[in-house]
Scaffold this active site. Structure first.
Site, mmCIF file in Angstrom:
data_model
loop_
_atom_site.group_PDB
_atom_site.id
_atom_site.type_symbol
_atom_site.label_atom_id
_atom_site.label_comp_id
_atom_site.label_asym_id
_atom_site.label_seq_id
_atom_site.Cartn_x
_atom_site.Cartn_y
_atom_site.Cartn_z
ATOM 1 N N SER A 21 5.796 -4.413 0.422
ATOM 2 C CA SER A 21 5.195 -3.631 0.279
ATOM 3 C C SER A 21 5.440 -2.389 1.534
ATOM 4 O O SER A 21 5.524 -1.344 1.161
ATOM 5 C CB SER A 21 3.572 -3.842 0.546
ATOM 6 O OG SER A 21 3.191 -4.346 -0.837
ATOM 7 N N ARG A 25 7.549 1.326 1.581
ATOM 8 C CA ARG A 25 7.004 2.651 2.253
ATOM 9 C C ARG A 25 7.752 3.119 3.568
ATOM 10 O O ARG A 25 7.797 4.220 3.665
ATOM 11 C CB ARG A 25 5.450 2.169 2.679
ATOM 12 C CG ARG A 25 4.392 2.095 1.546
ATOM 13 C CD ARG A 25 3.201 1.246 1.743
ATOM 14 N NE ARG A 25 2.420 1.308 0.591
ATOM 15 C CZ ARG A 25 2.381 0.348 -0.513
ATOM 16 N NH1 ARG A 25 3.378 -0.418 -0.721
ATOM 17 N NH2 ARG A 25 1.335 0.424 -1.376
ATOM 18 N N ASP A 312 -1.452 -11.232 -5.074
ATOM 19 C CA ASP A 312 -0.058 -11.778 -5.445
ATOM 20 C C ASP A 312 0.015 -13.165 -5.099
ATOM 21 O O ASP A 312 0.903 -13.770 -5.495
ATOM 22 C CB ASP A 312 0.960 -10.874 -4.674
ATOM 23 C CG ASP A 312 1.063 -9.453 -5.104
ATOM 24 O OD1 ASP A 312 0.860 -8.989 -6.187
ATOM 25 O OD2 ASP A 312 1.715 -8.734 -4.387
HETATM 26 C C1 S3P Z 1 1.508 -3.338 -4.197
HETATM 27 C C2 S3P Z 1 0.364 -3.530 -4.766
HETATM 28 C C3 S3P Z 1 -0.213 -4.479 -5.551
HETATM 29 C C4 S3P Z 1 0.809 -5.728 -5.544
HETATM 30 C C5 S3P Z 1 2.074 -5.251 -5.576
HETATM 31 C C6 S3P Z 1 2.446 -4.469 -4.418
HETATM 32 C C7 S3P Z 1 1.791 -2.302 -3.147
HETATM 33 O O1 S3P Z 1 -0.025 -3.781 -6.993
HETATM 34 O O2 S3P Z 1 0.377 -6.600 -6.757
HETATM 35 O O3 S3P Z 1 2.898 -6.459 -5.583
HETATM 36 O O4 S3P Z 1 3.109 -2.505 -2.546
HETATM 37 O O5 S3P Z 1 1.183 -1.250 -3.252
HETATM 38 P P1 S3P Z 1 -1.065 -3.091 -7.541
HETATM 39 O O6 S3P Z 1 -1.562 -1.739 -7.023
HETATM 40 O O7 S3P Z 1 -0.931 -2.973 -8.730
HETATM 41 O O8 S3P Z 1 -2.338 -4.143 -7.546
#
Ligand code: S3P
Length: 427
Positions: A21, A25, A312
């Protein structure tokens, strides 16, 4: 592929690869900012490469030098790509966040994905971004990819109550709001991962958060930074669970990200009776070393506001629960049905095939502990986390083969997973 089985122990050290994540970003903010951004510890997986490729085709210079990634930001004046199609592969985060960025750009683009991404709903981002003045169209009621995005450089700010607890949707709106004149307000359903908010501040921007209410006054100019990305707790989760359920195991996990919005799994492990200790806590980069050992565990209920903090990790937590004493009930996790696969269905199908007493509920799973795992031939349907859960489950199967189809999907988040497993595996 044939998986390793019948582990006598897992022992040793694993350095956890960069947070997925945060890596997405870092590329996005480095591209939006003015000047050079230097990133250390970026996860170089397929999903992150989809984000890198998208910004390269928007004219951003991104290269590797001395193990670091250098991004020369466009501040945010992107160039319309020659080929007006961006391929996001398997990555929902890339598609949703980049749609937020492109909503404020004066260009028309098409975004596509692989068969798994093409089944994931994009109405959750299209609705707020269209309210701001973009034009995002997809297929059918749920706005499935491919998406056609017509950006608008004069977006309007909105005040928006998120109907789902989703950091991706929150981030898509924030990325558009950063390029929009006026104040955008977002009310979260539950608190979700806050990496976008952290990064806005890191890049010199301003954002306020009081409880579940987030405010951002745009437009904002961001400037290039030096970033150090901690390891991904969602990748560490596989080793945390493996060490807890395989007798005689002890693993030291270095560089684990411990941002509070992501550490639900550590709370669950503690409540189930698992032994985990922390050392080398780095408060600035939010990382720590964890030592995890085989433990006697008991079942618990997992529901409510903790769910977004471990969304996750629920597949691997289901496996953990199968080795605990008593029943574990997971609720309020309907969002699992909208991940790379319907994870309530895939986890239930696979763990049941491997001998676990598990039932699906509309919004979660009920797992009865104490099952002995047995061999099976498993298709993870190209879902990386399901593939890794299966590989950890296989370690408990005695004297038999477990075959995994679709293991290549693990490249999307943890390319070195099997190498790390071989290094700590004792038979
Ligand atoms: C993420 C947010 C989550 C997560 C995904 C990564 C992110 O999804 O399940 O693996 O990097 O913002 P959701 O925003 O759909 O909950």
């Amino acid at each position: 592929m044939q998986l390793l089985t019948d582990a006598k122990a897992l022992k040793g050290k694993i350095r956890i690869p960069g947070d997925k994540s945060i890596s997405h970003r870092a590329i996005i903010f480095g591209s939006l900012a003015e000047g050079r951004t230097e990133v250390q510890g970026l996860l170089e997986s397929q999903d992150v490469k989809a984000t890198i490729n998208a910004f390269r085709s928007l004219g951003v210079d991104i290269k590797k030098s001395d193990g670091k990634i250098l991004i020369y930001g466009k501040g945010p004046k992107f160039k319309e790509p020659k080929e007006a199609i961006l391929d996001m592969g398997n990555s929902g985060t890339s598609m949703r966040l980049i749609a937020g960025v492109l909503s404020a750009q004066d260009m028309s683009l098409r975004m596509i994905g692989d068969p798994s991404l093409s089944r994931r709903p994009m109405d959750r981002i299209a609705i707020p971004l269209n309210l701001m003045g973009a034009k995002i169209e997809g297929q059918g009621d749920r706005c499935l990819p491919a998406l056609q995005i017509q950006g608008n450089k004069c977006l309007k700010p909105i005040s928006y109550h998120l109907p789902v607890a989703s950091a991706q949707v929150k981030s898509a709106i924030l990325l558009a709001a950063l390029q929009t004149k006026g104040e955008t307000t977002i009310f979260e359903k539950e608190i979700t991962r806050n990496h976008t908010e952290d990064m806005i501040k890191q890049f010199g921007g301003q954002i306020s958060q009081v409880g579940k209410e987030i405010r951002l006054l745009g437009p904002q100019r961001l400037s290039g930074q030096k970033l150090l990305i901690p390891g991904d707790i969602s990748s560490a989760a596989f080793w945390i669970v493996a060490a807890l359920i395989i007798p005689n195991s002890e693993l030291v996990l270095e560089n684990v990200g411990i941002n509070q919005t992501r550490t639900g799994i550590l709370d669950v492990v503690r409540e189930m009776g698992g032994q985990i200790t922390y050392s080398k806590v780095d408060e600035v980069n939010k990382s720590a070393t964890l030592r995890v050992s085989y433990s006697n565990l008991h079942g618990i209920n997992i529901s409510g506001e903790i769910i977004p903090r471990l969304i996750d990790e629920l597949p691997i937590i289901a496996l953990l629960a199968s080795q605990a004493k008593g029943r574990t009930v997971i609720s309020d996790a309907k969002e699992l049905r909208l991940k790379e696969t319907d994870r309530i269905k895939t986890v239930t199908r696979i763990l049941r095939a491997m001998g676990v007493h598990i039932q699906a509920k509309e919004d979660g799973m009920i797992i009865d502990g104490g099952s002995e795992l047995k061999a099976a031939s498993i298709d993870c349907q190209l879902d990386h986390r399901i593939g890794m859960m299966t590989a950890i489950a296989a370690l408990l199967v005695k004297d038999d083969h477990v075959n995994l189809e679709g293991a290549e999907a693990i490249q999307t988040s943890y390319p070195e997973f099997f190498k790390d497993l071989e290094r700590v595996y004792y038979d």
